[in-house]
Motif scaffolding. Structure first.
Motif, PDB file in Angstrom:
ATOM      1  N   ASP A  10       0.074   8.476   9.711  1.00  0.00           N
ATOM      2  CA  ASP A  10      -0.090   7.712   8.469  1.00  0.00           C
ATOM      3  C   ASP A  10      -1.556   7.391   8.213  1.00  0.00           C
ATOM      4  O   ASP A  10      -2.002   7.364   7.061  1.00  0.00           O
ATOM      5  CB  ASP A  10       0.742   6.434   8.527  1.00  0.00           C
ATOM      6  CG  ASP A  10       2.226   6.734   8.616  1.00  0.00           C
ATOM      7  OD1 ASP A  10       2.768   7.335   7.669  1.00  0.00           O
ATOM      8  OD2 ASP A  10       2.841   6.382   9.640  1.00  0.00           O
ATOM      9  N   PRO A  61      10.099   5.389   5.420  1.00  0.00           N
ATOM     10  CA  PRO A  61       8.992   4.484   5.097  1.00  0.00           C
ATOM     11  C   PRO A  61       7.611   5.048   5.428  1.00  0.00           C
ATOM     12  O   PRO A  61       6.623   4.680   4.785  1.00  0.00           O
ATOM     13  CB  PRO A  61       9.288   3.242   5.936  1.00  0.00           C
ATOM     14  CG  PRO A  61      10.110   3.755   7.078  1.00  0.00           C
ATOM     15  CD  PRO A  61      10.946   4.858   6.506  1.00  0.00           C
ATOM     16  N   CYS A  62       7.529   5.920   6.424  1.00  0.00           N
ATOM     17  CA  CYS A  62       6.261   6.494   6.862  1.00  0.00           C
ATOM     18  C   CYS A  62       6.415   8.008   6.935  1.00  0.00           C
ATOM     19  O   CYS A  62       7.530   8.534   6.950  1.00  0.00           O
ATOM     20  CB  CYS A  62       5.841   5.921   8.207  1.00  0.00           C
ATOM     21  SG  CYS A  62       5.625   4.123   8.197  1.00  0.00           S
ATOM     22  N   ARG A 109       2.952   3.706  -2.590  1.00  0.00           N
ATOM     23  CA  ARG A 109       3.552   2.564  -1.896  1.00  0.00           C
ATOM     24  C   ARG A 109       3.082   2.500  -0.451  1.00  0.00           C
ATOM     25  O   ARG A 109       2.651   1.443   0.036  1.00  0.00           O
ATOM     26  CB  ARG A 109       5.073   2.695  -1.968  1.00  0.00           C
ATOM     27  CG  ARG A 109       5.866   1.570  -1.293  1.00  0.00           C
ATOM     28  CD  ARG A 109       6.236   1.883   0.153  1.00  0.00           C
ATOM     29  NE  ARG A 109       6.896   3.178   0.266  1.00  0.00           N
ATOM     30  CZ  ARG A 109       7.036   3.830   1.419  1.00  0.00           C
ATOM     31  NH1 ARG A 109       6.499   3.346   2.539  1.00  0.00           N
ATOM     32  NH2 ARG A 109       7.647   5.003   1.457  1.00  0.00           N
ATOM     33  N   LEU A 110       3.118   3.637   0.253  1.00  0.00           N
ATOM     34  CA  LEU A 110       2.683   3.659   1.643  1.00  0.00           C
ATOM     35  C   LEU A 110       1.202   3.305   1.761  1.00  0.00           C
ATOM     36  O   LEU A 110       0.811   2.514   2.622  1.00  0.00           O
ATOM     37  CB  LEU A 110       2.943   5.030   2.263  1.00  0.00           C
ATOM     38  CG  LEU A 110       2.404   5.230   3.692  1.00  0.00           C
ATOM     39  CD1 LEU A 110       3.005   4.214   4.652  1.00  0.00           C
ATOM     40  CD2 LEU A 110       2.674   6.657   4.171  1.00  0.00           C
ATOM     41  N   GLU A 139       0.585  -0.369   1.427  1.00  0.00           N
ATOM     42  CA  GLU A 139       0.977  -1.080   2.646  1.00  0.00           C
ATOM     43  C   GLU A 139      -0.081  -0.913   3.735  1.00  0.00           C
ATOM     44  O   GLU A 139      -0.410  -1.876   4.452  1.00  0.00           O
ATOM     45  CB  GLU A 139       2.333  -0.571   3.130  1.00  0.00           C
ATOM     46  CG  GLU A 139       3.487  -0.927   2.203  1.00  0.00           C
ATOM     47  CD  GLU A 139       4.781  -0.237   2.598  1.00  0.00           C
ATOM     48  OE1 GLU A 139       4.776   0.538   3.590  1.00  0.00           O
ATOM     49  OE2 GLU A 139       5.805  -0.477   1.921  1.00  0.00           O
ATOM     50  N   LEU A 140      -0.621   0.283   3.849  1.00  0.00           N
ATOM     51  CA  LEU A 140      -1.646   0.528   4.860  1.00  0.00           C
ATOM     52  C   LEU A 140      -2.923  -0.238   4.542  1.00  0.00           C
ATOM     53  O   LEU A 140      -3.550  -0.829   5.437  1.00  0.00           O
ATOM     54  CB  LEU A 140      -1.936   2.027   4.961  1.00  0.00           C
ATOM     55  CG  LEU A 140      -0.830   2.882   5.584  1.00  0.00           C
ATOM     56  CD1 LEU A 140      -1.119   4.362   5.381  1.00  0.00           C
ATOM     57  CD2 LEU A 140      -0.686   2.581   7.073  1.00  0.00           C
ATOM     58  N   ALA A 188      -3.247  -2.978   3.216  1.00  0.00           N
ATOM     59  CA  ALA A 188      -3.062  -4.409   3.464  1.00  0.00           C
ATOM     60  C   ALA A 188      -3.154  -4.757   4.949  1.00  0.00           C
ATOM     61  O   ALA A 188      -3.231  -5.940   5.291  1.00  0.00           O
ATOM     62  CB  ALA A 188      -1.705  -4.857   2.911  1.00  0.00           C
ATOM     63  N   ARG A 189      -3.192  -3.758   5.820  1.00  0.00           N
ATOM     64  CA  ARG A 189      -3.231  -4.017   7.260  1.00  0.00           C
ATOM     65  C   ARG A 189      -4.641  -4.458   7.667  1.00  0.00           C
ATOM     66  O   ARG A 189      -5.638  -3.844   7.256  1.00  0.00           O
ATOM     67  CB  ARG A 189      -2.814  -2.789   8.059  1.00  0.00           C
ATOM     68  CG  ARG A 189      -1.387  -2.338   7.809  1.00  0.00           C
ATOM     69  CD  ARG A 189      -1.000  -1.184   8.715  1.00  0.00           C
ATOM     70  NE  ARG A 189      -0.829  -1.615  10.091  1.00  0.00           N
ATOM     71  CZ  ARG A 189       0.296  -2.130  10.591  1.00  0.00           C
ATOM     72  NH1 ARG A 189       1.356  -2.289   9.796  1.00  0.00           N
ATOM     73  NH2 ARG A 189       0.384  -2.493  11.856  1.00  0.00           N
TER      74      ARG A 189
END
Length: 217
Positions: free
Chosen positions: A167, A156-157, A192-193, A196-197, A199-200
């Protein structure tokens, strides 16, 4: 623990800035005036003799300050100083070797290639070769990001099975390639990663504090 991060919006300070937000420790931002070459001034060079950005001032328990520069060094320093954040495997722990491998690959292999892309005139003796140097750097960077994308197909990372400071460094490097003909954000696993980042909350705060707008990557 208190910190001061010397920065310029979107420069190599972005990854440490995100890390500070993720950790949640007190810190201050010190904006450098690049237009007037403040990062080459005597006071700044006294802290960071390379004249590059960023620099981190870290307050020690005895009240003294420690100076850390080089983006990956700052990231590693923060992760190790705040183990509760779990942003790096602890020294001697399983997975530490993989983490260090990818952190150093990003900073030693991918990040330097950007200097050729953005400052090609510094890497040739004849100006006629500037365009070729820039194009070659972009091609090489795309190859490097393709390798990273293949790695992300299996985890995932980039450096572990959970989020690490590596990351944040990777996200920063992807951002720098946002104007490529084939930007790294378009690679499936890397995209994708990065989504996700982005969105943090920590990433959003750092981007907002630096005044960075779309396209973010």
């Amino acid at each position: 623990m208190a910190y001061t991060l010397f920065y310029f919006p979107g420069n190599a300070n972005l990854a440490p800035h995100i890390a500070l937000e993720e950790i949640g420790t007190p810190y201050e931002l010190a904006l450098l005036d690049r237009g007037n070459a403040e990062h080459k001034s005597a006071p700044y060079l006294a802290r960071n003799p390379t004249g590059r950005i960023p620099t981190l001032l870290a307050q020690q328990p005895d009240g003294n300050e420690e100076t850390v520069f080089e983006t990956a060094a700052i990231l590693l320093h923060l992760a190790d100083r705040h183990p509760e954040s779990k942003l790096a495997p602890a020294p001697g722990a399983a997975g530490r070797g993989r983490f260090l491998t990818w952190l150093f690959h990003l900073t030693n292999t991918i990040q330097p290639e950007y200097r050729v892309f953005y400052y090609p005139e510094q890497h040739v003796t004849d100006p006629v070769h500037v365009a070729d140097a820039k194009a070659t750097a972009e091609r090489r960077l795309c190859e490097m990001f393709a390798l990273v994308d293949r790695e992300l197909a299996t985890r995932p990372c980039i450096a572990a099975d959970h989020l690490t400071v590596a990351d944040f460094l990777l996200l920063m490097l992807v951002r720098w390639g946002r104007n490529f003909t084939h930007p790294p954000r378009d690679l499936p696993h890397l995209g994708r990663l990065c989504a996700e980042l982005l969105a943090r909350p920590s990433v959003q705060r750092a981007f907002g504090q630096e005044g960075l707008g779309a396209p973010f990557i």
